[in-house]
Design an enzyme around this catalytic site. Structure first.
Site, short mmCIF file in Angstrom:
data_model
loop_
_atom_site.label_atom_id
_atom_site.label_comp_id
_atom_site.label_asym_id
_atom_site.label_seq_id
_atom_site.Cartn_x
_atom_site.Cartn_y
_atom_site.Cartn_z
N SER A 57 4.21 6.27 -8.06
CA SER A 57 4.91 4.95 -8.05
C SER A 57 5.34 4.89 -9.58
O SER A 57 4.67 5.53 -10.45
CB SER A 57 4.19 3.65 -7.62
OG SER A 57 4.80 2.57 -8.13
N TYR B 160 -3.75 -1.56 -8.10
CA TYR B 160 -2.65 -0.65 -7.64
C TYR B 160 -2.30 0.23 -8.63
O TYR B 160 -2.38 1.59 -8.39
CB TYR B 160 -1.34 -1.24 -6.92
CG TYR B 160 -0.62 -0.46 -6.38
CD1 TYR B 160 -0.43 0.37 -5.56
CD2 TYR B 160 0.66 -0.08 -7.15
CE1 TYR B 160 0.31 1.07 -5.00
CE2 TYR B 160 1.66 0.48 -6.80
CZ TYR B 160 1.78 1.40 -5.53
OH TYR B 160 2.66 2.22 -5.10
#
Length: 305
Positions: free
Chosen positions: A146, A159
């Site tokens: 990501s 995350y």
């Protein structure tokens, strides 16, 4: 992006995709199936696999695979090996992942462990189980990271920590496998048009719901402001199929990139993070979040540009 190189030999070749029941994983499974791949789509529930199979060709095989359960991963590898026979496995796409958030000051360590177990230990377990087949077929490994694995932002620390770690693991693995010509690529999307936005809004509610009174006093307004950022990201999100096309490039290009940023928002964020000193970037991010929060409160949303 050019896909010269292995594209002629793709038809019928095997690829394993984890987290294929929804979102990017599902898009990758269906797209690669439509392109002639022999897709093994990892899902945790049989019903999800059945639904996926109905939307695909007979080439696609659902695979019960929970990346946090070493036995299901090992069993899945055995199943794929038997199904392929002499056909090469030329790709693993590690897509399965979760996202948790909240202020680090009040983060439950068990949530961080769970985040790392799925997003970091899970891909490692899959790579190790399928590596003998990848070696035989001189296959490739594609890890879905990501932009959050390049740029950490407030309230998504767990995350981002897991994705930063996945990037480091991938860098080490790429260097280690170079002597055998086995490529390792990272795909780093920004916002993608999936159910992630509903999950993100739900996460804001969940975080606010479990924060102690002290945490709500310190961070409540800032966490509430995340709704504006979510609305903005939804406006500029790319399709999941756009990510799938990038994944295919990583699998078949003669010289795949080591990293693929996907989406204008991801590229802008990575650029400004590279360009600005840390504190200047922090100020830009804080200003942007305040602006988006104000606009969201007026029923508007605008992209991050």
């Amino acid at each position: 992006m050019s896909v010269e190189g292995r594209s002629a030999g793709v038809a019928g070749s095997g690829v394993v995709i984890t987290g294929a029941s929804s979102g990017i994983g599902k898009a990758c499974a269906l797209y690669l199936d439509s392109r002639g791949w022999r897709v093994f789509a990892g899902v945790r529930k049989a019903a999800d696999g059945e639904a996926l199979a109905k939307a695909a060709s007979p080439r696609l095989s659902p695979l019960i695979l929970d990346v946090t359960d070493a036995k299901t991963v090992s069993d899945a590898a055995t199943q794929v090996e038997k199904a392929l026979g002499d056909v090469a496995l030329i790709g693993i796409v590690n897509n399965a992942g979760i996202g948790t958030g909240g202020p680090v000051e009040f983060l439950d360590p068990s949530e961080l462990r769970r985040q790392m177990d799925v997003n970091l230990v899970g891909p490692l377990t899959v790579i190790q189980a399928f590596m003998p087949m990848i070696r035989r077929g001189r296959g490739r490994i594609v890890n879905v990271s990501s932009v959050g694995g390049k740029v950490a932002t407030p309230f998504v620390g767990p995350y981002s920590a897991s994705k930063f770690a996945l990037e480091a693991l991938s860098d080490s693995l790429r260097a280690e496998l170079k002597p055998w010509g086995i490529e390792v690529s990272l795909v780093e999307p920004g916002a993608v048009k999936t159910a992630m936005f509903e999950k993100a809004r739900s996460t804001v509610d969940d975080v606010l719901g479990v924060l102690p009174a002290e945490g709500a006093r310190y961070y409540g307004n800032e966490i509430e402001a995340m709704r504006g950022l979510i609305a903005s990201q939804e406006r500029v999100a790319v399709s999941a199929e756009a990510v799938a096309r990038v994944v295919e490039h990583a699998l078949i290009a003669r010289r795949p990139r080591t990293r693929y940023l996907v989406g204008r928002d991801a590229k802008l964020m990575a650029f400004f993070h590279w360009l600005l000193p840390d504190r200047a970037f922090d100020r830009l991010l804080a200003t942007t979040m305040r602006r988006l929060s104000r606009r969201a409160s007026m029923g508007k949303a605008e992209p991050l540009d």
